[in-house]
Enzyme design. Structure first.
Site, PDB file in Angstrom:
ATOM      1  N   GLU A   7       0.839  -1.219   0.000  1.00 30.38           N
ATOM      2  CA  GLU A   7       0.000   0.000   0.000  1.00 30.38           C
ATOM      3  C   GLU A   7       0.869   1.263   0.000  1.00 30.38           C
ATOM      4  OE1 GLU A   7      -2.792  -0.271   3.339  1.00 30.38           O
ATOM      5  OE2 GLU A   7      -4.294  -0.839   1.850  1.00 30.38           O
TER       6      GLU A   7
ATOM      7  N   GLU B  93      -6.702  -7.937  -0.627  1.00 32.25           N
ATOM      8  CA  GLU B  93      -7.091  -7.937   0.787  1.00 32.25           C
ATOM      9  C   GLU B  93      -8.585  -7.670   0.882  1.00 32.25           C
ATOM     10  OE1 GLU B  93      -4.850  -5.500   3.451  1.00 32.25           O
ATOM     11  OE2 GLU B  93      -2.946  -5.921   2.457  1.00 32.25           O
TER      12      GLU B  93
HETATM   13  C1  NDJ Z   1      -6.521   1.406  10.434  1.00 27.11           C
HETATM   14  C2  NDJ Z   1      -5.918   0.477   9.447  1.00 27.11           C
HETATM   15  C3  NDJ Z   1      -4.566   0.943   9.021  1.00 27.11           C
HETATM   16  C4  NDJ Z   1      -4.322   0.613   7.595  1.00 27.11           C
HETATM   17  N1  NDJ Z   1      -4.335  -0.839   7.359  1.00 27.11           N
HETATM   18  C5  NDJ Z   1      -5.111  -1.399   6.454  1.00 27.11           C
HETATM   19  S1  NDJ Z   1      -6.232  -0.640   5.708  1.00 27.11           S
HETATM   20  N2  NDJ Z   1      -4.832  -2.655   6.027  1.00 27.11           N
HETATM   21  C6  NDJ Z   1      -4.119  -2.846   4.770  1.00 27.11           C
HETATM   22  C7  NDJ Z   1      -2.733  -3.345   5.066  1.00 27.11           C
HETATM   23  O1  NDJ Z   1      -2.090  -3.687   3.832  1.00 27.11           O
HETATM   24  C8  NDJ Z   1      -2.769  -4.575   5.938  1.00 27.11           C
HETATM   25  O2  NDJ Z   1      -1.442  -4.937   6.254  1.00 27.11           O
HETATM   26  C9  NDJ Z   1      -3.559  -4.294   7.222  1.00 27.11           C
HETATM   27  O3  NDJ Z   1      -2.914  -3.289   7.974  1.00 27.11           O
HETATM   28  C10 NDJ Z   1      -4.967  -3.835   6.846  1.00 27.11           C
HETATM   29  C11 NDJ Z   1      -5.829  -3.611   8.074  1.00 27.11           C
HETATM   30  O4  NDJ Z   1      -5.894  -4.815   8.807  1.00 27.11           O
END
Ligand code: NDJ
Length: 654
Positions: free
Chosen positions: A186, A264
């Site tokens: 991301e 995801e």
């Molecule tokens: C508040 C969530 C912070 C951003 N993380 C998000 S959207 N996500 C996408 C991320 O790639 C994954 O590792 C996880 O961290 C998942 C949430 O479980």
């Protein structure tokens, strides 16, 4: 057993027809077919239905159990990260043993007939400590993480030159089960938007993994612009409440042809201490999956099995306030933290079965559970009583307080000590400016607990003391930020504290090796501390107890305790924070416990206040959704005998 290229001997042993059918390593392939918007596996159309589980959140002895349950659920692939900080604890020191044996995990996946989508980072997010980046990177305080900063890239190159050659033989076209590899994580959500960094990573992966392996990126819809890169296949992530059509339409701007991929698809969500437990409904999750499978998309469900943030491994987020992630990573996932199938698993399996074959045969039954207790723990002693054992090398002296990173303390706790330079008769304000407590400080004067300062609060304590009084501040690292635009989350006292009008200087820093103390010293029957009454503040409690029958998975329940750390037979089970919730129990895998009368030992470090009766329970069900207000209701709902029993009950393994 590394995947072997089919030897000529093997082709001799196999009937010729089968040899011809069996794809040889040089004919094995996993490709994007842009003409038909699909993947091809060995030349045949292929769609993966995958699930995430993290080997670093599941003890190795349980890997096979979890993988077989995922296979039985109808998955044909799994997806997992590789946390850099889990494998390189100090620069140039690597650990791939035991529950860190990545190759063994790949092999277990292969034995379960599961393909692998690997996500080696270097940053992984995942609610993991510092998003998987090692905290020793911060020993260069000016480093710009996740950019083309030469110091950062030098460490990344060094790490990947160790990791990537290990996984090379496991690439699908080399005879292994890894069909694709994600670059970064991301990246489009990170403010830096440094394309030369992403190009560097892509070049490094190509140089070390060759041209055949499919490399991809994953971003939320808002991150595609900065997260995608020419030459890397673009995928998205979103959950059941998001607009699938809108997001896949946006994805088509980056990948006009090729299979649609959600890397995801959120089956649940993470929990923060002090916030409500997160859930996602079975109906919403299954409906969203079916809609994507109808489109022919390949999907990875995040998480399919969440597991646990044992030890100090949880990460944190910042949403105005600092939000540490809980010890449980249950995630309301189809397979529960304790490895049990949930209604969500069966519902998802039904959906998958409409699109591809699911394995027949019964699902392994839920693991045996057990109840035990209540156990009354005895006071071992105040943390300060063990300072010599906790910091055998002695303190580090500095005029101003130093951070954890500066003294190379990665996790856990550090004691900061100074002495009062004049007598204070009237209660005098004591605080750390600029929100400089990272993350919680337990303050003592001459060993007497005064209270807590914490990162989110602008609160002050009011202290009195004598000239020469010891002012001790135990600082707890609650887990480094795993998400957000600035992940240089230094820990400790980031500013010198102020007492009244005085900036306090002349500090002794004691990095504490608590795990070593618990593991090596506490098995010795230490004398009961001659305290007239249980002290407040950081104090060790323990209990040795037999389990008369067989053991089962269980959930440690600490009613009335405040906040601290737990060890079972020297294994760091993780943090508890009963006062905050929503998690009220800690998962205890049965393999941690000794059966048939052998002595087990539980050790607690309670950081604040113990209950009048320092008792704990082992329950046969978890309590993950009970904030402190709701919690009292929950206690009342527990069966009377559960709470009132005076002696450890005979095990009710069932
Ligand atoms: C508040 C969530 C912070 C951003 N993380 C998000 S959207 N996500 C996408 C991320 O790639 C994954 O590792 C996880 O961290 C998942 C949430 O479980």
């Amino acid at each position: 057993m590394a995947p072997k290229k089919p030897s000529c001997l093997r082709s001799l042993l196999l009937p010729l027809s089968l040899t011809l059918l069996l794809p040889q390593a040089d004919t094995r392939s996993f490709l994007v077919d842009r003409d038909h918007d699909r993947f091809l596996l060995d030349g045949a159309p292929f769609r993966y239905v995958s699930g995430s589980l993290h080997y670093f959140r599941v003890p190795r002895v349980l890997w096979t159990d979890r993988l077989l349950k995922m296979r039985w659920s109808g998955l044909n692939a799994i997806q997992f990260y590789v946390p850099w900080n889990y494998h390189e604890p100090q620069p140039g020191v690597y650990n791939f043993n035991g529950s860190r044996d990545l190759i063994a995990f790949l092999n277990e996946a292969a034995l379960a007939n599961l393909l692998v989508i690997l996500r080696p980072g270097p940053y992984i997010c995942a609610e993991w400590e510092m998003g998987g980046l090692p905290s020793w990177l911060l020993q260069k305080p000016e480093i710009h993480l996740r950019t083309s900063d030469p110091d950062f890239l030098a460490a990344v190159d060094s790490w990947f030159k160790v990791l990537l050659p290990k996984i090379y033989p496991w690439l699908y076209h080399n005879g292994g089960n890894i069909i694709s590899i994600q670059v970064e994580n991301e990246y489009g959500s990170y403010r830096a938007c440094d394309f030369s960094y992403m190009r560097h990573l892509a070049g490094l992966f190509r140089a070390l993994l060759g041209e055949k392996i499919l490399l991809f990126t994953t971003d939320g819809p808002e991150g595609l612009k900065c997260g995608s890169l020419q030459g890397l296949y673009t995928t998205v992530d979103f959950g059941p409440a998001d607009n699938m059509t809108k997001i896949f339409t946006l994805l088509r701007k980056y990948e006009p042809h090729g299979p649609l991929v959600n890397s995801e698809y959120y089956t649940g969500w993470l929990d923060y201490w002090g916030q409500n437990h997160s859930t996602r409904s079975v109906s919403a999750v299954t409906k969203g999956l079916e809609n994507m499978l109808k489109l022919g998309a390949s999907v990875n469900m995040y998480m399919f099995h969440g597991g646990t943030n044992f030890g100090y491994w949880n990460g944190a987020d910042k949403k105005g306030r600092f939000l540490p992630i809980t010890t449980s990573y249950d995630y309301d996932a189809p397979i529960s933290e304790a490895g049990d199938p949930t209604p969500k698993l069966f519902a998802l399996r039904d959906v998958i079965s409409k699109f591809q074959e699911v394995p027949l045969g019964p699902l392994p039954p839920p693991s045996p559970k057990m109840m035990l207790g209540p156990l009354t723990l005895h006071l071992v002693g105040h943390l300060l009583a063990f300072l010599d054992l906790l910091c055998p090398r002695g303190p580090i002296h500095s005029i101003l307080p130093m951070t954890f990173e500066a003294v190379k303390q990665d996790h856990g706790f550090m004691l900061y000590r100074t002495y009062m330079t004049y007598t204070i008769f009237e209660p005098t304000p004591f605080w750390v400016p600029h929100n400089g407590v990272h993350d919680r400080a337990y303050v003592m004067v001459d060993g007497v607990f005064q209270g807590v300062l914490e990162r989110n609060m602008r609160d002050k304590l009011f202290l009195t003391g004598q000239l020469g009084s010891k002012l001790d501040i135990l600082v707890e690292n609650m887990g480094r930020l795993s998400f957000g635009s600035n992940s240089s989350d230094f820990k400790g006292l980031l500013e010198p504290p102020i007492l009244g009008q005085t900036i306090l200087t002349q500090w002794l820093m004691f990095p504490l090796k608590i795990d070593n103390l618990v593991k090596w010293w506490f098995p010795l029957q230490l004398p009961k501390w001659p305290y007239p009454q249980a002290p407040s503040g950081p104090t060790f409690y323990s209990k040795t107890f037999p389990i008369l029958g067989s053991v089962g998975d269980t959930f440690l329940y600490l009613p009335g305790w405040t906040k601290g750390q737990v060890w079972i037979n020297g294994f760091n089970l993780g943090r508890y924070w009963t006062k905050q919730g929503p998690q009220q129990t800690l998962y205890v895998p049965r393999f941690l416990l000794f059966p048939r009368g052998a002595l087990n030992k539980i050790t607690l470090l309670e950081l604040e206040n113990v209950p009048l009766q320092p008792q704990v329970q082992f329950l046969d069900k978890p309590i993950l959704n009970s904030t402190s207000t709701l919690h009292r209701t929950h206690i009342n709902s527990l069966s009377a005998d559960t709470l009132s029993a005076s002696e450890p009950m005979e095990l009710s393994g069932h």
